[in-house]
Motif scaffolding. Structure first.
Motif: not given
Length: 536
Positions: A240-243, A228-229, A329-330, A251-253
């Protein structure tokens, strides 16, 4: 470190070696062995070069002894590699253990695709069973990741490598760990924030809760074919987005995951360890307790042939893909921007500790069984890349039962000759890696093509191996970083296996199996004109 500089392996041992190296690192190798007076049973022996382990891996004799004692302590579970015996001489330490004949689990899983829910559930259930047993013994593994997840010949999971394991509970008394260790995509956030780094003394973390986080990442990878990261830090866009979204990331995954697994994953991947799922929480979760056609009541595979067939047929290389495009992305880095690892604080070049840290990049990868072939010489048996009809027929006949050929078909399938005679998992999916292709190209064209593919992916090739008449094999070393900034090491072996046919095998020495497969796929697609395909 050249092969000729190595001291011979000890002879005064209660077994005899029956294979070349089946696994290796910079200062350790694994070989098959059997009792002196018998050809069975066959087991694995890990040889550790103590001087190089101390010098380059910063692993002391005490740490090696601790690995042995912890492994022995948790031995005896169906999903943990069984410890047999150990010994040493002034140079080598050896550890005899159960042989996982099925090889790496994640070598059989397609990168960026993953597996279906039933298969993911099987291996996640077996992982949780093994981890639960370890925790009941007061031991935290602290290095749960794909590299340490192996398979038996029947396709059941085995957890291996206890070099970073820690005793966190003894006679009812618990203690925290402070060692900064693990692989960045799989470690829990508190390992980074609470461990001891340099002169900074961390408050410590709970090894059992760290294992639960890592198991959650493994479940994610089983289902998605990717992590995932890159690491659980603000440097990772995905984390960061997860938090920021309270684990409701776009996130697409995450979007492709089965809905029933999301609450389980979010519970296991809770940043605050005090609020994170316990093992009992995991075991009570509806997705964990779901029925599974592949899993028997004793936790073993019920239908290994069909499960193996499903896994095998999911391995596919799409030659229409652009290997130089960045898929996610990212992402902080992808294979097209990989570079040579020149500063290794720890095993991964990131300061992380590992159980089999590699030599500094300048020393490259050691060959344990053969003389150095770095100069690279090949036999050119074909005048051109084109084959006559007769030669083409010979190649097809030679490769029709080769398992790795299926992944290049438009519709991958298990050859009928194998399904009719299959008795166990390994009859469908062989233990040998699928990261290989075959080519009928003339070698003076094939070799530069592979080197050019590596160059386009940002993988340094010090010099293009020379093609010398009369030689039949060569090797290209790979020391680089994957898309998550973790080190991968290995070699590309090119060998004439029949007149007009060359096998190009990608042998991983160090790194995540899924990342190695992703690397193999990118190189193969860039070399697609030279790859022999079943439809041709």
């Amino acid at each position: 470190m050249q092969h000729s500089q190595l001291a011979p392996l000890p002879n005064d041992v209660p077994f005899r070696i029956v294979s070349k190296t089946i696994g290796q690192g910079a200062y350790a190798c694994i070989k098959k062995a059997c009792p002196l007076d018998s050809n069975n049973p066959v087991f694995a022996v890990k040889y550790i070069h103590k001087e190089y382990a101390a010098k380059h891996g910063k692993i002391s004799t005490r740490q090696l002894s601790l690995e042995v004692s912890v492994h022995k302590h948790v031995s005896g579970h169906n999903n943990i590699i069984t410890f047999y015996q150990t010994g040493e001489d002034p140079i080598w330490r050896w550890i005899a253990m159960e042989l996982a004949e099925g090889g790496d689990l994640f070598d059989k899983i397609e990168a960026d695709e993953g597996v279906g829910e039933d298969i993911a559930h099987v291996y996640f259930s077996q992982l949780i069973s093994a981890v639960g047993f370890m925790h009941s013994k007061g031991v935290g593994h602290r290095d749960i990741k794909p590299e340490n997840m192996l398979l038996t010949a029947d396709g059941n999971l085995k957890i291996a490598d206890f070099g970073l394991a820690a005793l966190f509970e003894y006679k009812g008394s618990r203690k925290l760990s402070s060692t900064f260790c693990g692989s960045p995509p799989y470690i829990a956030p508190e390992v980074i924030t609470c461990s001891t780094r340099g002169q900074n003394k961390g408050p410590g973390y709970h090894p059992d809760l760290v294992d639960i986080w890592s198991c959650g990442i493994v479940l994610f990878v089983l289902l998605a074919g990717n992590t995932p990261w890159d690491s659980p830090t603000d440097d990772s866009y995905e984390f960061h987005e997860y938090l920021a979204t309270n684990s409701r990331t776009t996130d697409e995954l995450w979007q492709k995951l089965p809905a029933a697994t999301l609450s389980l994953l979010r519970g296991m991947l809770t940043v605050d360890p005090k609020s994170r799922f316990s093992l009992e929480d995991v075991r009570r979760h509806p997705w964990y307790t779901r029925s599974n056609r592949f899993l028997s009541s004793d936790g073993k595979l019920r239908d290994p042939i069909n499960l193996a067939t499903s896994m095998f047929e999911s391995l596919h290389i799409d030659f229409s893909q652009d290997p130089l495009s960045q898929k996610r992305k990212g992402a902080s880095r992808s294979l097209d921007t990989m570079d040579m690892d020149t500063d290794m604080d720890g095993a991964d070049g990131t300061g992380f500790s590992s159980t089999q840290p590699e030599m500094p990049a300048g020393a490259m990868v050691m060959d344990w069984d053969a003389p150095d072939m770095t100069s690279g010489a090949f036999s050119s048996t074909q005048p051109s890349g084109k084959l006559s009809n007769t030669q083409d027929a010979v190649i097809i006949n030679h490769l029709e039962d080769e398992p790795s050929m299926s992944q290049f078909s438009q519709q991958p399938s298990v050859p009928v000759s194998r399904t009719q005679n299959a008795q166990k998992f390994q009859d469908i999916i062989p233990s040998r890696s699928m990261t290989r292709f075959y080519s009928a190209w003339e070698l003076k064209l094939l070799v530069p093509l592979i080197c050019e593919a590596l160059h386009r992916l940002g993988v340094p090739v010090p010099s293009v191996p020379a093609v010398t008449a009369g030689d039949t094999s060569a090797m290209i070393r790979v020391v680089t970083k994957d898309g998550r900034l973790c080190q991968i090491q290995g070699k590309v072996l090119i060998e004439c296996v029949s007149e007009g046919i060359f096998e190009v095998e990608f042998v991983k020495v160090k790194g995540d199996p899924l990342e190695w497969r992703r690397f193999f796929k990118k190189v193969t697609i860039l070399c697609k004109d030279a790859v022999f395909k079943p439809e041709e």
